[in-house]
Design a protein around this motif. Structure first.
Motif, mmCIF file in Angstrom:
data_model
loop_
_atom_site.group_PDB
_atom_site.id
_atom_site.type_symbol
_atom_site.label_atom_id
_atom_site.label_comp_id
_atom_site.label_asym_id
_atom_site.label_seq_id
_atom_site.Cartn_x
_atom_site.Cartn_y
_atom_site.Cartn_z
ATOM 1 N N UNK A 4 0.955 -1.236 -0.035
ATOM 2 C CA UNK A 4 -0.048 0.084 0.210
ATOM 3 C C UNK A 4 1.063 1.427 0.145
ATOM 4 N N UNK A 5 0.645 2.007 -0.885
ATOM 5 C CA UNK A 5 1.285 3.478 -1.062
ATOM 6 C C UNK A 5 0.995 4.272 0.352
ATOM 7 N N UNK A 6 2.232 4.767 0.945
ATOM 8 C CA UNK A 6 2.319 5.355 1.974
ATOM 9 C C UNK A 6 1.601 6.805 1.962
ATOM 10 N N UNK A 7 1.324 7.393 2.918
ATOM 11 C CA UNK A 7 0.768 8.799 2.998
ATOM 12 C C UNK A 7 1.931 9.558 2.519
ATOM 13 N N UNK A 8 1.866 10.550 1.867
ATOM 14 C CA UNK A 8 2.963 11.471 1.288
ATOM 15 C C UNK A 8 3.267 12.451 2.512
ATOM 16 N N UNK A 9 4.666 12.295 2.702
ATOM 17 C CA UNK A 9 5.332 13.171 3.738
ATOM 18 C C UNK A 9 5.742 14.448 3.022
ATOM 19 N N UNK A 10 5.788 15.460 3.870
ATOM 20 C CA UNK A 10 6.620 16.533 3.305
ATOM 21 C C UNK A 10 8.026 16.521 3.005
ATOM 22 N N UNK A 11 8.575 17.336 2.431
ATOM 23 C CA UNK A 11 10.023 17.145 2.065
ATOM 24 C C UNK A 11 10.629 17.123 3.238
ATOM 25 N N UNK A 12 11.773 16.551 3.275
ATOM 26 C CA UNK A 12 12.816 16.762 4.435
ATOM 27 C C UNK A 12 12.200 15.983 5.645
ATOM 28 N N UNK A 13 11.300 14.770 5.428
ATOM 29 C CA UNK A 13 10.669 14.004 6.443
ATOM 30 C C UNK A 13 10.643 12.607 6.140
ATOM 31 N N UNK A 14 10.733 11.659 7.116
ATOM 32 C CA UNK A 14 10.725 10.467 7.102
ATOM 33 C C UNK A 14 9.337 9.728 7.569
ATOM 34 N N UNK A 15 8.755 8.851 6.518
ATOM 35 C CA UNK A 15 7.558 8.223 6.934
ATOM 36 C C UNK A 15 7.629 6.833 7.914
ATOM 37 N N UNK A 16 7.007 6.837 8.859
ATOM 38 C CA UNK A 16 7.207 5.579 9.766
ATOM 39 C C UNK A 16 5.727 5.265 9.785
ATOM 40 N N UNK A 17 5.410 3.633 9.604
ATOM 41 C CA UNK A 17 4.126 3.232 9.866
ATOM 42 C C UNK A 17 3.707 3.102 11.483
ATOM 43 N N UNK A 18 2.324 3.244 11.680
ATOM 44 C CA UNK A 18 2.071 3.347 13.059
ATOM 45 C C UNK A 18 1.063 2.074 13.137
ATOM 46 N N UNK A 19 0.938 1.475 14.555
ATOM 47 C CA UNK A 19 0.344 0.405 14.464
ATOM 48 C C UNK A 19 -1.290 0.525 14.274
ATOM 49 N N UNK A 20 -1.833 1.665 14.077
ATOM 50 C CA UNK A 20 -3.035 1.884 13.868
ATOM 51 C C UNK A 20 -3.419 1.842 12.344
ATOM 52 N N UNK A 21 -2.235 1.764 11.475
ATOM 53 C CA UNK A 21 -2.341 1.799 10.023
ATOM 54 C C UNK A 21 -2.055 3.212 9.615
ATOM 55 N N UNK A 22 -1.979 4.144 10.345
ATOM 56 C CA UNK A 22 -1.567 5.395 9.639
ATOM 57 C C UNK A 22 -0.220 5.627 9.697
ATOM 58 N N UNK A 23 0.452 6.595 9.126
ATOM 59 C CA UNK A 23 1.691 7.029 8.952
ATOM 60 C C UNK A 23 2.308 8.366 9.601
ATOM 61 N N UNK A 24 3.306 8.020 10.296
ATOM 62 C CA UNK A 24 3.940 9.387 11.147
ATOM 63 C C UNK A 24 4.765 10.035 10.120
ATOM 64 N N UNK A 25 5.223 11.211 10.023
ATOM 65 C CA UNK A 25 6.325 11.910 9.083
ATOM 66 C C UNK A 25 7.202 12.314 10.271
ATOM 67 N N UNK A 26 8.342 12.034 10.369
ATOM 68 C CA UNK A 26 9.548 12.555 11.229
ATOM 69 C C UNK A 26 10.416 13.592 10.399
ATOM 70 N N UNK A 27 10.787 14.570 10.993
ATOM 71 C CA UNK A 27 11.875 15.494 10.294
ATOM 72 C C UNK A 27 13.090 14.635 10.188
#
Length: 108
Positions: A4-27
């Motif tokens: 599944x394609x991850x939610x797009x993160x803004x530039x200069x951020x790294x995507x991490x999956x969460x246990x609830x199926x969402x994605x967190x974007x970390x600087x």
């Protein structure tokens, strides 16, 4: 296997999956700092003899002010941000299998 394609993160951020199926974007800078901290904390004792080369030292060693591990960590984080499928790889799996700068039996 379909990813599944991850939610797009803004530039200069790294995507991490969460246990609830969402994605967190970390600087990216924060992700890089955490990656290097993880590498240093989990480095084999014989690699720590070369800590300045691996993790950097003020003024640099062999022209690498930030160390070899920093270069490798930033490249893995860049690849993670670039490829949507990589956002599905959990952080613990990423840290254990993608982030390391060498395999245990690789000469260094």
């Amino acid at each position: 296997v379909a990813y599944a394609a991850a939610a797009a993160c803004p530039p200069f951020s790294i995507p991490w999956p969460q246990t609830n199926g969402s994605t967190t974007c970390q600087p990216a800078a924060q992700a890089s700092d955490e990656a290097l901290s993880w590498l240093r904390a989990n480095a084999p004792p014989y690699d720590l003899e070369n800590a300045d080369t691996l993790f950097g030292a003020p003024g640099g060693v062999d022209g690498l002010e930030f160390g070899v591990a920093a270069v490798a960590a930033n490249l893995t984080l860049d690849a993670r941000a670039e490829h949507a499928w990589a956002a599905a790889v959990p952080q613990d799996v990423f840290n254990d299998y993608v982030l390391p700068y060498a395999c245990a039996n690789e000469p260094r």
